[in-house]
Write an enzyme that holds these catalytic residues in place. Structure first.
Site, short mmCIF file in Angstrom:
data_model
loop_
_atom_site.label_atom_id
_atom_site.label_comp_id
_atom_site.label_asym_id
_atom_site.label_seq_id
_atom_site.Cartn_x
_atom_site.Cartn_y
_atom_site.Cartn_z
CG HIS A 92 -0.29 -0.23 2.52
ND1 HIS A 92 0.05 -1.49 2.95
CD2 HIS A 92 0.10 0.63 3.50
CE1 HIS A 92 0.62 -1.40 4.13
NE2 HIS A 92 0.67 -0.13 4.50
CG HIS B 22 1.06 5.09 4.28
ND1 HIS B 22 0.22 5.01 5.37
CD2 HIS B 22 1.79 3.94 4.30
CE1 HIS B 22 0.43 3.88 6.02
NE2 HIS B 22 1.38 3.21 5.38
P1 AMP Z 1 1.79 0.14 7.42
O1 AMP Z 1 2.23 0.36 8.84
O2 AMP Z 1 2.63 0.91 6.43
O3 AMP Z 1 1.69 -1.32 7.09
O4 AMP Z 1 0.35 0.79 7.30
C1 AMP Z 1 -0.84 0.09 7.52
C2 AMP Z 1 -1.90 1.14 7.68
O5 AMP Z 1 -3.16 0.48 7.54
C3 AMP Z 1 -1.90 1.83 9.04
O6 AMP Z 1 -1.71 3.22 8.85
C4 AMP Z 1 -3.27 1.50 9.61
O7 AMP Z 1 -3.82 2.60 10.28
C5 AMP Z 1 -4.07 1.15 8.38
N1 AMP Z 1 -5.17 0.23 8.58
C6 AMP Z 1 -5.17 -0.93 9.28
N2 AMP Z 1 -6.38 -1.54 9.20
C7 AMP Z 1 -7.14 -0.75 8.41
C8 AMP Z 1 -8.49 -0.83 7.93
N3 AMP Z 1 -9.30 -1.86 8.26
N4 AMP Z 1 -8.96 0.18 7.15
C9 AMP Z 1 -8.17 1.21 6.83
N5 AMP Z 1 -6.89 1.35 7.23
C10 AMP Z 1 -6.39 0.38 8.02
#
Ligand code: AMP
Ligand code: ZN
Length: 149
Positions: free
Chosen positions: A108, A110
Site C-alpha cells: 500500500h 500512504h
Molecule cells: P503500514 O504500517 O505501512 O503497514 O500501514 C498500515 C496502515 O493500515 C496503518 O496506517 C493503519 O492505520 C491502516 N489500517 C489498518 N487496518 C485498516 C483498515 N481496516 N482500514 C483502513 N486502514 C487500516
C-alpha cells in the site's frame, strides 16, 4: 482451467477482505487494478491508502506491470487530496518489513497530507553529511547487485 475472476488474495489479509467487500472501508477510488480508502488510524486529516487489488506483501514482491497503475492511481488520489484538504505538502510513502514499520502485509502507498510544522513524520535524511568513502562502497555493492539482476 478457467481463470478465477477474483484477484489473487491471502485468506488472512485485511486489505484483501476490503477488496472483496468483506470488511468496510471509506472508499475514495476504484479502477481495474487498484482501490484507495481512508486510513482508519490517520496520521493526519485526509490520510489515504492506495492498494493493488491483487495481494502482494510489499514493494519487493510487486510485479512490474502493477507499479504503473498503482502510481497513476496514487497520483490521481493525491491530486484530489490536494484539492479537498488544501495541505501545505504531502508525503507519499510505503513500508517494507516490520523493521520499517509495516503492519499490513499487502502493498500500500500512504498519501499523508502535511501542514507546516505538524511534526507528523520525522525524517533523518539531509541533516548529517555522509562519509564519501562509505557512499562509494555502498554504490559499488549496489551496482554489483543491479548487474546480477
Ligand atoms: P503500514 O504500517 O505501512 O503497514 O500501514 C498500515 C496502515 O493500515 C496503518 O496506517 C493503519 O492505520 C491502516 N489500517 C489498518 N487496518 C485498516 C483498515 N481496516 N482500514 C483502513 N486502514 C487500516
Ligand atoms: Zn492482501
Amino acid at each position: 482451467m478457467a481463470k478465477s475472476p477474483l484477484p489473487p488474495r491471502d485468506a488472512e489479509c485485511i486489505f484483501c477482505k476490503i477488496v472483496a467487500g468483506e470488511l468496510p472501508c471509506h472508499k475514495v477510488h476504484e479502477d481495474e487494478h487498484t482501490i484507495a480508502f481512508m486510513d482508519i488510524f490517520p496520521a493526519s486529516p485526509g490520510h489515504v491508502l492506495v492498494i493493488p487489488k491483487d495481494h502482494h506483501p510489499d514493494l519487493l514482491a510487486m510485479p512490474d506491470d502493477l507499479l504503473g497503475p498503482v502510481m497513476a492511481a496514487t497520483r490521481r488520489v493525491a491530486l484530489a487530496v490536494a484539492k479537498s484538504q488544501g495541505p501545505d505538502g504531502m508525503n507519499l510513502f510505503q513500508a517494507n518489513g516490520v523493521a520499517a514499520g509495516q503492519t499490513v502485509f499487502h502493498f500500500h502507498m500512504h498519501i499523508l497530507p502535511r501542514r507546516t510544522g505538524d511534526g507528523v513524520l520525522s525524517t533523518e535524511h539531509g541533516k548529517r553529511a555522509g562519509d564519501h568513502a562509505m557512499l562509494a562502497r555502498e554504490a559499488e555493492a549496489l551496482r554489483g547487485a543491479l548487474a546480477d539482476m
